[in-house]
Design a protein around this motif. Structure first.
Motif, short mmCIF file in Angstrom:
data_model
loop_
_atom_site.label_atom_id
_atom_site.label_comp_id
_atom_site.label_asym_id
_atom_site.label_seq_id
_atom_site.Cartn_x
_atom_site.Cartn_y
_atom_site.Cartn_z
N THR A 180 0.84 -1.20 0.00
CA THR A 180 0.00 0.00 0.00
C THR A 180 0.87 1.25 0.00
OG1 THR A 180 -1.77 -1.13 1.19
CG2 THR A 180 -1.77 1.27 1.26
N LYS A 186 -4.43 -8.43 0.25
CA LYS A 186 -4.61 -7.03 -0.11
C LYS A 186 -3.26 -6.34 0.02
CE LYS A 186 -6.24 -6.09 4.60
NZ LYS A 186 -7.38 -5.61 5.41
N PRO A 187 -3.10 -5.16 -0.54
CA PRO A 187 -1.78 -4.50 -0.50
C PRO A 187 -1.23 -4.30 0.90
CG PRO A 187 -3.17 -3.45 -2.14
CD PRO A 187 -4.05 -4.42 -1.41
N SER A 188 -2.11 -4.01 1.89
CA SER A 188 -1.60 -3.75 3.23
C SER A 188 -1.12 -5.03 3.92
CB SER A 188 -2.68 -3.09 4.09
OG SER A 188 -3.83 -3.94 4.17
N ARG A 201 -7.08 2.68 -6.50
CA ARG A 201 -7.80 1.67 -5.73
C ARG A 201 -8.58 0.75 -6.67
NH1 ARG A 201 -7.55 -0.16 -0.83
NH2 ARG A 201 -9.80 -0.17 -0.58
#
Length: 800
Positions: A111, A155-157, A241
């Motif tokens: 992220t 997810k990116p995080s 996003r």
């Protein structure tokens, strides 16, 4: 169930204080959230810094959350992989909260990486770095999938890139192991603690697969993680996003079977990456990559392809450098040859050898440049083939090689190297991607009109038969104007009109249109239909290729030259016709003129003796030849100098009212060769029995009747150009021949006072075949006589 602390102040203070086992020194908090906290600690036993993850107090009363916390520790510990943070230890604090320690990883999440400004980084490099990260994520998930573990929250995080370049998949808290009973709080079987209620949604909606977002947990599997990676790939490719939660939920609930499409307007997204993305997010799970490992292979394949394409690009750059160097060498070679030619042309017999030595040095330099040119061309080809070795489908390399081989095909065909041309054409076909399709079909375009229009036309293919070029069947019949596609090759266009038959040879090249535009003349030129006398041939205006025959004597350099309309005598001037000229001079009282122009033996014991003897009755007759034989009247005249040939032309012009003159050597060559660069008027075969030359008879070599040897005929019908006698030409001899003006042959007036050598063309009765080639050239002073040199005349047509 939780346990209240036994001592230590208020309950709140106790809950905010974690009493770690004696093995660890508390170095302070790193992060805190609703589920608990992460602290940095030093392991006294192993003397290293690790992190400890501790469950929050309020979750001790939630078997579900407690189970997932312990599940994370258990699953993470069981997955020993470089892409998963290793778990070192676990336990329960005195206050009842579970904990586990993990390796501390420093770095930033994907992220953060995606949010970082990258204006200073090449977009292609950045994309490859991000795809490398996703490939390593997919490899990590592939490892987990092979052990029946599904992450369910990609997810990116949850993707971290460490300071040492490691790529880690974080937060396995909601991971699930298929087909295995999970354990409860203290390691005892507790099958109900991790069950997900039907319809319950776990994970991050913006990155969920449709089945996960609907709570269809029985359908959630490796392909679901693949879908999530696909949405991360979406974010990588579009740099924004992937989708808002609301939009994804609406899309999922609609169950319309559509995909989250990439914006087609996003520039520089490779098509194969679009295809990988589309397969990742296919609504039907069976259409996705089966697991992370399969997706990793696809991403690695793309990265390997990029690397191969980069190596191919470097090879193409090298090929360009070799090509540029070859161009420089070609220009240098040509300049050196030009300078050498000018020096040699300026040298006279009285000059010392120094001028020639300087010219020869230049020629040697040109030869060296030519060798280097060949080497650079070979290196260029090799570099392009190397590029294809790295990237077999590289369009630039294929296009460059196709262009090279096309040029070589044209050159080989022009040289008559049939086998070489066929081999090169095979290579051209292999590399062509459609650009050269018309060339490979072998067709060209013939468009023609006449002045006047409406003439009957027969187009006949000219091909070799019995070692001669002969007219074949009619390939096209019609009236002018016309246009037709025909296979590349040599053709004779026979045009029939009230003016008679006009023979118009053409050479049709592959993928080219026959050029009828006169230099400086604007549009296409119509073929003029001009009547000709019985012993003269109309040579229509048009382009021809002159010179370029390496086997001929002193040919002019190959050139495409436009020659305007002219008529040329079918045969050389005969003894009978020349005697008529002499006799008229004598009859008109110009005895000195007649004696001056009478043929004479050029050398030897009979030097300067007349070959045409004035009889008592005042009439010239030809003397017997050197063997004592009578000279027939239809033999071509010989042993006259250039001035006498010119004088005959002036006499005939005055007598007929037509501007007869000696031909320019390029007019003569066009009349002999047509447009297909043939070596002899009949083709390529050096056959002495087809023309009067050495080897054509068992008798003593001598002239023959001008009407003999019917095979010694040009495409236009001109006779005796390869044998019998050579022909004087009007122009002064020069190394490179007459200089056309922008491709147009301009006929300049001759200068009888100029002592420089004049050009002589054609073969003769005492020539070997090698010296009878149509591109060959000879030269001598205009006052010289030779027993093998006669002449024929031409006359120009008025501009049409």
């Amino acid at each position: 169930m939780g346990t209240e602390p036994a001592a230590g102040g208020t309950a709140t203070a106790s809950r905010n204080r974690a009493v770690l086992p004696e093995r660890y020194d508390d170095l302070g908090p790193i992060a805190r959230g609703g589920w608990g906290e992460v602290r940095r600690v030093r392991d006294r036993v192993l003397d290293r810094v690790v992190v400890v993850k501790i469950l929050a107090w309020e979750h001790l009363d939630s078997p579900h959350t407690l189970g997932r916390f312990l599940n994370e520790a258990t699953i993470t510990a069981s997955l020993e992989h470089p892409g998963i943070v290793p778990v070192h230890d676990r336990g329960v604090l005195e206050d009842g909260r579970p904990w586990f320690t993990m390796k501390e990883v420093r770095g930033e999440t994907l992220t953060a990486s995606l949010a970082t400004s990258t204006s200073e980084i090449d977009p292609g490099v950045r994309l490859r770095r991000l795809i490398e990260i996703l490939a390593r994520v997919a490899e990590t998930l592939g490892f987990a999938h092979r052990r029946a573990v599904i992450h369910r929250d990609i997810k990116p995080s949850n993707i971290m890139v460490g300071d040492l370049g490691e790529v880690l998949v974080l937060d396995w808290g909601i991971a699930r192991r298929d087909g295995e009973t999970l354990t409860g709080q203290y390691g005892r079987p507790d099958s109900g603690t991790l069950d997900t209620a039907p319809g319950e949604i776990l994970g991050t909606v913006a990155y969920m697969s449709p089945e996960q977002a609907r709570g269809l947990h029985g359908l959630v599997g490796p392909a679901s993680d693949v879908f999530s990676i696909g949405l991360v790939l979406f974010e990588v490719l579009e740099a924004r996003r992937a989708r808002s939660s609301e939009r994804v939920r609406a899309w999922v609930e609609a169950a319309a079977g559509t995909r989250v499409e990439l914006d087609a307007s996003v520039p520089d997204v490779p098509e194969d990456l679009r295809e990988i993305y589309a397969r990742c997010v296919a609504p039907n799970r069976a259409d996705r990559y089966a697991d992370g490992g399969v997706l990793a292979s696809a991403l690695r394949g793309w990265l390997d392809g990029v690397a191969r394409r980069e190596r191919a690009a470097r090879a193409i750059e090298e090929a360009c450098r070799h090509g540029a160097r070859a161009d420089e060498l070609r220009k240098s070679r040509d300049a050196l040859r030009t300078r050498a030619a000018l020096l040699l042309a300026s040298a006279t017999p009285d000059d010392d050898v120094g001028t020639r030595l300087a010219a020869w040095d230049l020629e040697d330099e040109a030869s060296d440049a030519d060798r280097m040119l060949a080497l650079e061309e070979a290196r260029r080809t090799t570099s392009l083939e190397t590029a294809l070795g790295h990237d077999a489908g590289n369009a630039v390399a294929h296009a460059e090689l196709a262009s090279i081989y096309r040029t070589r095909v044209v050159d080989a065909e022009a040289r008559g190297a049939v086998a070489e041309a066929a081999s090169l054409e095979t290579l051209l076909r292999y590399h062509d991607r459609g650009e050269h399709q018309r060339f490979l079909t072998g067709n060209g375009r013939l468009e023609l009109d006449t002045a006047p229009s409406g003439a009957l036309v027969e187009v006949r293919r000219v091909s070799e038969k019995g070692r001669r070029l002969v007219e074949g069947d009619i390939a096209f019949r019609g009236v002018t104007p016309f246009g037709v596609d025909v296979p590349a090759g040599s053709y004779l266009v026979c045009i029939f009109s009230v003016a008679g038959e006009t023979r118009y040879p053409v050479q049709i090249a592959r993928d080219e249109r026959w050029d009828t535009v006169r230099p400086g003349g604007g549009g296409p030129t119509r073929v003029r239909l001009l009547a000709a006398g019985s012993d003269e041939i109309h040579i229509p205006a048009g382009f021809t290729i002159v010179g370029g025959d390496a086997l001929a004597a002193e040919p002019v350099p190959k050139a495409k030259v436009w020659v305007d309309d002219f008529w040329i005598m079918r045969f050389p001037v005969t003894c009978a016709a020349y005697l008529e000229f002499l006799n008229e001079q004598e009859a008109s009282g110009r005895h000195e003129v007649a004696i001056r122009h009478a043929p004479r033996w050029p050398r030897g014991a009979h030097a300067e003796e007349p070959m045409a003897v004035l009889q008592r009755d005042g009439v010239f007759q030809m003397a017997p030849d050197e063997h004592g034989r009578d000279v027939p009247s239809d033999w071509p005249v010989q042993s006259i100098d250039w001035h006498s040939a010119r004088a005959y032309a002036q006499w005939l012009a005055e007598r007929t009212g037509s501007a007869w003159r000696l031909p320019n050597e390029l007019e003569w060559e066009k009349a002999a060769r047509g447009c297909d660069r043939r070596a002899y008027p009949w083709g390529a075969q050096p056959e002495p029995t087809w023309a009067r030359m050495l080897g054509s008879t068992q008798d003593a070599p001598c002239r023959a009747s001008v009407d003999s040897y019917p095979y010694d005929v040009s495409p236009y019908g001109v006779r005796g150009l390869a044998g019998n006698v050579r022909d004087w030409c009007a122009n002064v001899w020069a190394l490179d021949g007459p200089a056309p003006e922008n491709g147009l042959l301009v006929i300049a007036p001759d200068d009888p006072d100029d002592p420089l050598p004049r050009t002589i063309k054609g073969g003769a009765w005492n020539s070997v075949p090698a010296y009878a080639r149509a591109a060959g050239r000879f030269a001598t002073r205009p006052d010289e006589r030779f027993s093998a040199v006669g002449f024929r005349l031409v006359r120009s047509a008025h501009p049409g």
